[in-house]
Design a protein around this motif. Structure first.
Motif, PDB file in Angstrom:
ATOM      1  N   GLN A  14       2.678 -14.818  -7.387  1.00  0.00           N
ATOM      2  CA  GLN A  14       3.809 -14.636  -6.673  1.00  0.00           C
ATOM      3  C   GLN A  14       4.970 -15.633  -6.847  1.00  0.00           C
ATOM      4  N   SER A  15       4.721 -16.334  -7.741  1.00  0.00           N
ATOM      5  CA  SER A  15       5.694 -17.341  -8.099  1.00  0.00           C
ATOM      6  C   SER A  15       6.156 -18.291  -7.247  1.00  0.00           C
ATOM      7  N   GLY A  16       5.208 -18.469  -6.407  1.00  0.00           N
ATOM      8  CA  GLY A  16       5.551 -19.588  -5.161  1.00  0.00           C
ATOM      9  C   GLY A  16       6.211 -18.957  -3.956  1.00  0.00           C
ATOM     10  N   ALA A  17       6.679 -17.490  -4.184  1.00  0.00           N
ATOM     11  CA  ALA A  17       7.208 -16.866  -2.988  1.00  0.00           C
ATOM     12  C   ALA A  17       6.502 -15.808  -2.479  1.00  0.00           C
ATOM     13  N   PRO A  18       5.870 -16.172  -1.243  1.00  0.00           N
ATOM     14  CA  PRO A  18       4.724 -15.128  -0.785  1.00  0.00           C
ATOM     15  C   PRO A  18       5.533 -13.615  -0.817  1.00  0.00           C
ATOM     16  N   LEU A  19       4.733 -12.517  -1.349  1.00  0.00           N
ATOM     17  CA  LEU A  19       5.457 -11.253  -1.167  1.00  0.00           C
ATOM     18  C   LEU A  19       5.458 -10.734   0.155  1.00  0.00           C
ATOM     19  N   LEU A  20       4.524 -11.093   0.860  1.00  0.00           N
ATOM     20  CA  LEU A  20       4.365 -10.514   2.383  1.00  0.00           C
ATOM     21  C   LEU A  20       4.742 -11.271   3.247  1.00  0.00           C
ATOM     22  N   ARG A  21       6.214 -11.321   3.734  1.00  0.00           N
ATOM     23  CA  ARG A  21       6.751 -12.193   4.657  1.00  0.00           C
ATOM     24  C   ARG A  21       6.252 -11.825   6.399  1.00  0.00           C
ATOM     25  N   PHE A  22       6.121 -10.455   6.559  1.00  0.00           N
ATOM     26  CA  PHE A  22       6.005  -9.946   7.778  1.00  0.00           C
ATOM     27  C   PHE A  22       4.800  -9.433   8.127  1.00  0.00           C
ATOM     28  N   ALA A  23       4.160  -8.685   7.094  1.00  0.00           N
ATOM     29  CA  ALA A  23       2.743  -7.857   7.120  1.00  0.00           C
ATOM     30  C   ALA A  23       1.604  -8.912   7.279  1.00  0.00           C
ATOM     31  N   ASP A  24       0.369  -8.509   7.752  1.00  0.00           N
ATOM     32  CA  ASP A  24      -0.630  -9.495   7.713  1.00  0.00           C
ATOM     33  C   ASP A  24      -1.738  -8.405   7.183  1.00  0.00           C
ATOM     34  N   LEU A  25      -2.142  -8.775   6.071  1.00  0.00           N
ATOM     35  CA  LEU A  25      -3.448  -7.878   5.566  1.00  0.00           C
ATOM     36  C   LEU A  25      -4.423  -7.658   6.707  1.00  0.00           C
ATOM     37  N   ALA A  26      -4.912  -8.647   7.468  1.00  0.00           N
ATOM     38  CA  ALA A  26      -5.931  -8.235   8.184  1.00  0.00           C
ATOM     39  C   ALA A  26      -5.821  -7.550   9.346  1.00  0.00           C
ATOM     40  N   GLN A  27      -4.353  -7.618   9.649  1.00  0.00           N
ATOM     41  CA  GLN A  27      -4.045  -6.843  11.028  1.00  0.00           C
ATOM     42  C   GLN A  27      -3.612  -5.553  10.534  1.00  0.00           C
ATOM     43  N   ASP A  28      -3.010  -5.370   9.622  1.00  0.00           N
ATOM     44  CA  ASP A  28      -2.455  -4.218   9.279  1.00  0.00           C
ATOM     45  C   ASP A  28      -2.610  -3.322   8.331  1.00  0.00           C
ATOM     46  N   ALA A  29      -4.207  -2.958   8.374  1.00  0.00           N
ATOM     47  CA  ALA A  29      -4.776  -2.181   7.504  1.00  0.00           C
ATOM     48  C   ALA A  29      -4.449  -0.925   7.483  1.00  0.00           C
ATOM     49  N   LEU A  30      -4.124  -0.490   8.519  1.00  0.00           N
ATOM     50  CA  LEU A  30      -3.687   1.043   8.770  1.00  0.00           C
ATOM     51  C   LEU A  30      -2.317   1.333   8.184  1.00  0.00           C
ATOM     52  N   LEU A  31      -1.353   0.439   8.527  1.00  0.00           N
ATOM     53  CA  LEU A  31      -0.211   0.342   7.782  1.00  0.00           C
ATOM     54  C   LEU A  31      -0.238   0.382   6.316  1.00  0.00           C
ATOM     55  N   LEU A  32      -1.166  -0.556   5.718  1.00  0.00           N
ATOM     56  CA  LEU A  32      -1.400  -0.547   4.239  1.00  0.00           C
ATOM     57  C   LEU A  32      -2.008   0.831   3.755  1.00  0.00           C
ATOM     58  N   ASP A  33      -2.954   1.299   4.444  1.00  0.00           N
ATOM     59  CA  ASP A  33      -3.285   2.723   3.892  1.00  0.00           C
ATOM     60  C   ASP A  33      -2.201   3.762   3.959  1.00  0.00           C
ATOM     61  N   TRP A  34      -1.395   3.551   4.974  1.00  0.00           N
ATOM     62  CA  TRP A  34      -0.230   4.796   5.028  1.00  0.00           C
ATOM     63  C   TRP A  34       0.587   4.343   3.588  1.00  0.00           C
ATOM     64  N   ALA A  35       0.875   3.142   3.507  1.00  0.00           N
ATOM     65  CA  ALA A  35       1.646   2.839   2.191  1.00  0.00           C
ATOM     66  C   ALA A  35       1.136   3.102   0.961  1.00  0.00           C
ATOM     67  N   ARG A  36       0.119   3.027   0.806  1.00  0.00           N
ATOM     68  CA  ARG A  36      -0.727   3.267  -0.305  1.00  0.00           C
ATOM     69  C   ARG A  36      -0.886   4.864  -0.455  1.00  0.00           C
ATOM     70  N   GLU A  37      -0.905   5.658   0.421  1.00  0.00           N
ATOM     71  CA  GLU A  37      -0.614   6.981   0.373  1.00  0.00           C
ATOM     72  C   GLU A  37       0.560   7.716  -0.073  1.00  0.00           C
ATOM     73  N   LEU A  38       1.709   7.154   0.713  1.00  0.00           N
ATOM     74  CA  LEU A  38       2.906   7.494   0.576  1.00  0.00           C
ATOM     75  C   LEU A  38       3.800   6.906  -0.890  1.00  0.00           C
ATOM     76  N   ALA A  39       2.998   5.915  -1.424  1.00  0.00           N
ATOM     77  CA  ALA A  39       3.727   5.402  -2.652  1.00  0.00           C
ATOM     78  C   ALA A  39       3.924   6.307  -3.560  1.00  0.00           C
ATOM     79  N   PRO A  40       2.624   7.053  -4.360  1.00  0.00           N
ATOM     80  CA  PRO A  40       2.753   7.954  -5.357  1.00  0.00           C
ATOM     81  C   PRO A  40       3.563   9.111  -5.011  1.00  0.00           C
ATOM     82  N   LYS A  41       3.561   9.710  -3.791  1.00  0.00           N
ATOM     83  CA  LYS A  41       4.619  10.547  -3.390  1.00  0.00           C
ATOM     84  C   LYS A  41       6.024  10.529  -3.669  1.00  0.00           C
ATOM     85  N   MET A  42       6.411   9.369  -3.210  1.00  0.00           N
ATOM     86  CA  MET A  42       7.884   8.978  -3.205  1.00  0.00           C
ATOM     87  C   MET A  42       8.278   8.756  -4.622  1.00  0.00           C
ATOM     88  N   LEU A  43       7.500   8.223  -5.344  1.00  0.00           N
ATOM     89  CA  LEU A  43       7.513   7.988  -6.790  1.00  0.00           C
ATOM     90  C   LEU A  43       7.896   9.293  -7.581  1.00  0.00           C
TER      91      LEU A  43
END
Length: 711
Positions: A658-687
């Motif tokens: 991360q070159s010293g800068a955390p790439l996640l400022r707001f999300a918390d991987l432990a709490q936001d697993a459902l949002l992470l799943d949503w993002a993983r599913e949407l990313a290829p469709k958007m690209l």
């Protein structure tokens, strides 16, 4: 039902968005005001940076309360008339003001004040003050409250308090953030139907988080469960997933050498398999095949090989190197320290050197501490292709080293290499072909991290230890029982075993570390007697000396090795059966687990003693206690990694990725697993379906940081 939202007085009428509003608001370089320089230090360059610079807390200035209704400890805003005002000098110079709001009186006490404040607080003045109410023998008091003129309109929203630095006053920062938020282009970059259910519009969510209405649940703001927070976290996770997927697809468009392995019995791979003194575990064979499949493709491999301490990653690396050399190419293996590099060098040379010599090839060795003459000889062998396998530290990627046909780069303990080094290694490509990349880590990556920060990598896991490994017993021992630990060392030495004693590194002072380690060595040597050789290994020793000490310990000429954490990874002495870690409460959990993995490598029963020093109250800190508890409860590296992530968060797990800068400022991987799943599913469709929107989304959130993810 959505929470009430209204346009607050803190919002400003929006100026028309300009197309370049994502550009830095001030040109780089000189000519900046003190405020602009301070804003730059906070990373506030683009309008969107200001919009995403969220408050760390809020103050409620939306209502006025009666003095009679306040209680001790309340943060209250009251309005009243000054009925007395004087400067006293006992016990120190201070301004004492008596305020009467009609229900009660209150003393306002100022230790720092200016003539202008005295004028503002003259008898008869009507003022509005805000501060913490203190009750007591002398009646109600406020210390150093904030003061405004009475009668001005009350704000409709909570007042944001931002994290700031010296020279940047809170009112100035508030003004700059408000202006940046008003200018920022916040049109939607996620197609409407793809948004998470009940998602707020982005501008509305950001405006609300800067200026929440006073009826908001403070708990929902603080734990980030509020819908406005959810929208922001979804945006951020999607940006990360898009960036990782872009990196993966860009790599798929690049070309790498196709390394087809000859299956003939005279191939280097077959001969290496024949000379190995042990059979591969099922996991090693499986991972070896995964790597082999990648190497036969023209797309550059980008694989992370993770395995617990002692799971046999070096053998897998040697076999991958053999496949590369069989195909007529060179392989580079980089390790972060010379000790670790020499461990690999020793093992790999023992296996490969005789086999390579038959082919007129050799293994080359490159480190920063080599003499110029020796390094020039090695560099020449790399350049003419005679060195088929090149092992070393950062020296492998120095500009002077030119490879003839580099096709595979293996990086050990990859989280300890900076992004710049990984990019430099990839820059050694020949004829436009990018080398395949295999990264090895003995710090297992928890699933949530693998899905987010490592989404651009293929991950192989060695989840099986070689047979013959003995379980390690871990004991917690308080410092005052040190004598019992010495007795245990003597018992191990009597059986012909060897012992590690690790002292902590205190980062502020290497001199203090050296003294601590030296004193410990002297103390042990005095206690254990003349028949026991006690060695010392320290980060400030010259490399040749370090190697000599390690060689003496490996050969059992040194029975007890006192060391700072330089032995953390890769050191392999099967006869060592006891690890003592002094001040274990100062070490990180992954570090403790790595150190423990230095014993238990032979047939003898092994133990790890965690010596801890409680504080004056007889306790250790909460996080330290959690680390020590985890060490005693489990020896499973994946469980250790999961708990470490809980204790520390993802930052240190990823190192310079991360070159010293955390790439996640707001999300918390432990709490936001459902949002992470949503993002993983949407990313290829958007690209695939909305590439322009996808790029806009990544630029908005990551800006220049996206490049780091591609390393």
């Amino acid at each position: 039902m959505r929470e009430a939202r209204c346009r607050t007085s803190a919002e400003v009428p929006r100026k028309p968005s300009s197309p370049d509003s994502s550009q830095p608001t001030a040109p780089p370089g000189s000519g900046l005001s003190a405020t602009q320089r301070a804003l730059r230090k906070l990373g506030l360059l683009r309008d969107i940076d200001f919009a995403l610079y969220l408050p760390m807390r809020y103050e409620d200035e939306t209502r006025i309360v009666r003095l009679a209704d306040t209680r001790d400890g309340d943060l209250a805003q009251v309005e009243g008339v000054v009925v007395a005002s004087e400067v006293t000098f006992r016990p120190r110079r201070q301004l004492l003001v008596t305020l009467d709001d009609g229900s009660e009186t209150c003393i306002l006490r100022f230790f720092n004040f200016y003539p202008s404040q005295q004028k503002q607080l003259e008898v008869g003045a009507r003022v509005r003050v805000r501060g913490e109410m203190k009750g007591g023998f002398l009646g109600r008091q406020m210390m150093q409250p904030s003061v405004k003129s009475a009668g001005i309109d009350l704000p409709l929203a909570l007042t944001p308090v931002y994290s700031t630095i010296a020279g940047l006053a809170q009112p100035v920062l508030r003004r700059e953030v408000r202006a940046g938020l008003a200018r920022a282009v916040l049109d939607e970059s996620i197609p409407g139907p793809s948004l998470p259910p009940r998602a707020w519009p982005l501008r509305e969510a950001l405006s609300f988080l800067h200026y929440p209405t006073p009826d908001v649940s403070m708990a929902a703001l603080e734990d980030r469960s509020h819908p406005a927070w959810q929208r922001l976290k979804a945006e951020e996770l999607l940006a990360q997933q898009l960036s990782q997927l872009q990196a993966r697809r860009e790599r798929a468009a690049q070309r790498a050498p196709v390394l087809a392995t000859p299956r003939a019995p005279q191939s280097l791979y077959a001969q290496l398999m024949a000379v190995l003194p042990f059979a591969l575990t099922g996991a090693q064979a499986r991972v070896g095949e995964e790597i082999a499949r990648d190497l036969t493709r023209s797309i550059p491999m980008h694989r992370l090989l993770q395995g617990d301490v002692g799971s046999g990653k070096t053998v897998v690396a040697a076999l991958a190197a053999a496949r590369c050399i069989d195909a007529g190419h060179q392989c580079a293996l980089m390790a972060p320290t010379e000790i670790l590099a020499s461990q690999h060098f020793g093992k790999l040379v023992g296996w490969l050197d005789p086999l390579l010599a038959e082919r007129g090839l050799r293994v080359a060795w490159l480190t920063g501490s080599q003499k110029k003459k020796e390094r020039d000889v090695m560099s020449a062998a790399v350049e003419n292709g005679e060195a088929a396998l090149v092992i070393g530290t950062h020296a492998v990627i120095s500009e002077k080293v030119r490879f003839r046909r580099l096709a595979l780069a293996i990086i050990d303990e990859q989280h300890r290499f900076g992004v710049a080094q990984r990019l430099a290694l990839r820059g050694k490509a020949v004829e436009g072909l990018e080398p395949h990349l295999l990264m090895m880590s003995a710090t297992p990556i928890p699933r949530t991290l693998a899905m987010s920060y490592y989404a651009d990598l293929d991950v192989s896991t060695l989840d099986e230890l070689p047979p013959g490994r003995t379980p390690i017993v871990t004991k917690l021992v308080a410092e005052h029982r040190r004598d019992e630990v010495i007795d245990r060392i003597q018992a191990q030495l009597a059986q012909g075993r060897q012992v590690y004693w690790v002292c902590p590194l205190i980062e502020e002072s290497e001199a203090v570390d050296l003294r601590n380690a030296t004193e410990t060595r002297d103390e042990l040597a005095g206690t254990l007697g003349a028949g026991v050789s006690v060695g010392l290994l320290h980060s400030r020793m010259p490399t040749a000396e370090k190697q000599a000490v390690m060689a003496a310990f490996t050969a059992n000429q040194v029975q007890v090795l006192v060391s700072t954490t330089v032995i953390e990874v890769g050191v392999d002495v099967p006869n060592a059966s006891l690890m003592v870690i002094e001040h274990a409460e100062r070490f990180g959990l992954s570090q403790l687990h790595q150190l423990r993995g230095r014993v238990g490598r032979g047939a003898a029963a092994s133990a790890c003693v965690l010596l801890y020093a409680p504080n004056e109250g007889g306790r250790v800190g909460e996080a330290a206690r959690a680390r020590l508890k985890a060490m005693v409860e489990t020896a499973d590296g994946f469980e250790i990694a999961r708990r470490d992530l809980e204790i520390r968060g993802p930052g240190e797990f990823l190192g310079a990725r991360q070159s010293g800068a955390p790439l996640l400022r707001f999300a918390d991987l432990a709490q936001d697993a459902l949002l992470l799943d949503w993002a993983r599913e949407l990313a290829p469709k958007m690209l695939d379906q909305h590439p322009a929107l996808a790029q806009k989304h990544v630029d908005r959130w990551l800006g220049s940081k996206a490049e780091y993810l591609k390393a």
